[in-house]
Design a protein around this motif. Sequence first.
Motif: not given
Lengths: 320, 243
Positions: B218-229
């Motif tokens: 789920a985190e790979r699809e959306a979220g802050a962690a994904r955007e940072d990466l």
Amino acid sequence: MMQVNPGPIAAAGIATASSRAADAPMTGTPPPMLSPTTYGLAPAQGREVFLASDARRVSAVSRWRKRLSWPLGIYTTPVAILITWQVLAEAGLLSPTAAPAPTVIARTGWQLWQQGVLGPDLEISLVHRAALGLLLGLGAGIVTGVIGGLLRSGENLFNGIVQILNTIPILAILPVMIVWFGIDELPKVLIIAFGAFVPMYLNLFAAIRSVDQRLVEMARTTGAGRWRLVTRVMFPGALPGFLVGLRFSLAFSILGLVAAETLNANSGIGFLITNGQTYMQPDQVWLGLVIYAILGLLADQFVRLLQRVLLRWRPGYEAA
Amino acid sequence: MSAATVASARQRAGAVIDHVVRRFGPRVVLDHLSLTIAEEELVVLLGPSGCGKTTLLRLLTGLDRPDGGTVEVPVRRAIVFQGDRLLPWQRALPNVALGLSGPDARQRASAALAEVGLAGRERAWPKELSGGEAQRVALARALVSEPELVLLDEPFAALDAITRLRMHNLVRALRRQHHAAMLLVTHDVDEAITLADRIVVMSQGRIAASHPVPLSAAEREAGAAREDLRAALLADLGLANQL
Ligand SMILES: Nc1ncnc2c1ncn2[C@@H]1O[C@H](COP(=O)(O)OP(=O)(O)OP(=O)(O)O)[C@@H](O)[C@H]1O
Ligand SMILES: [Mg+2]
């Protein structure tokens, strides 16, 4: 390389404006452009319209046109020439000594056959000379072509010599053959073999060398062994080039047959021709020529058939 | 660390690339590049066109030899090339079975085709397959030998977005089945984030950055962690101020 028979496609593509107009009301809801009341039935400029083949309006005219255009495929022109020839001969416009009518030639053939002359001559030319020479030439061409194509050392061994042989016209080595081997069957067989060998080697060599290296690489990475690499990748990849070589080989060996038989022969089709020439029998000369022509045609058709069967996998191939 | 533990670590590693150099004439494409891929790890290799990604993969397959350094890979390895490279004169099944031998070769090839969703297409010629189907046959051909290391060179680059999503799911499913290390090359940052355990970025003939991706699906699809990466990756690729 693939047989080009424009017949049905070309004929189906030609639908005249009048025939479209006549059939238009029967085909569901035609787009406004194609309605029968509109005068300009062709699509607007810069546009093309494609229809399913069974939705294409087939009128009586286009059906007949389809049947009439190229009814015999590539044989249409030869047959047309034969018919013209026959008509001109019967009208007396061709001298019977220069160009006897096709029916006369055929009758001569039948008579010679019944006299038991044509059969043995054919057998000598086709079996004892052409088949034997071809077998030798193709065998040598295939073996050396494969070795030369697969191995660098094979290339060094054969390539130079075949390139040199390739520059020598087949007719030019005939005198040497006669000096070396006399006027028996051997030089004739060798000439035919020579004619078949050179193009087979050259084409097979080039074909094996031009097999897509990316596929060879791919096969290596799958862990396929050397044998499998050769049989599954190199040989099938070289097949189209091999068939081109085969076609040239057959054509050149027929050329060799004609050359060998014309210069010296006391039997065979060449003898039939020289004999006819000596005794002023043009029918017999023409019969010999026709037999050579048919041989060439059969050889060509044979390779076409092979191509159609063996190269089914090619993207250009259209299922019949 | 003793020599024995280094050896056993290597034994378990998917691949070890140690200070590898590769030159084409005067041009140094790989310049003392080092990268270790752990067992069952999926590493995604990102990098601009022409930076040497395919060159590196060719060294790992053993098709080319390095001009310096060492490459250590398992014997059982397979590659999916940029482009499907199917033999046009063989149907799908023998294409998959090309490297197999033994009485069960056909069965295994058939199973591999089923695994990539092509059951029943065994007798199709490559020219009859769509781009995505052909690429899946190539994938089946790579997986059928049960490799310990799978190299994928932009396997989905030529596919449309929908087919690509399906292929991503396929890769995830296959990873659960086959316990292989994978090195996947791509141009697509989102694809990298979706699939990778670790993303490495190539630049100047070396691995310039390495980002572990400890994210859930789920985190790979959306979220802050994904955007940072994503931002970090774009910065590594020199595209930071363009997006
Ligand atoms: N056989 C070769 N001979 C000479 N130069 C080569 C050869 N193979 C690759 N190169 C060069 O090495 C560089 C790296 O090529 P490579 O194919 O590895 O790039 P890539 O990162 O895979 O690019 P892409 O993403 O476009 O596939 C390129 O500049 C290329 O011109
Ligand atoms: Mg590449």
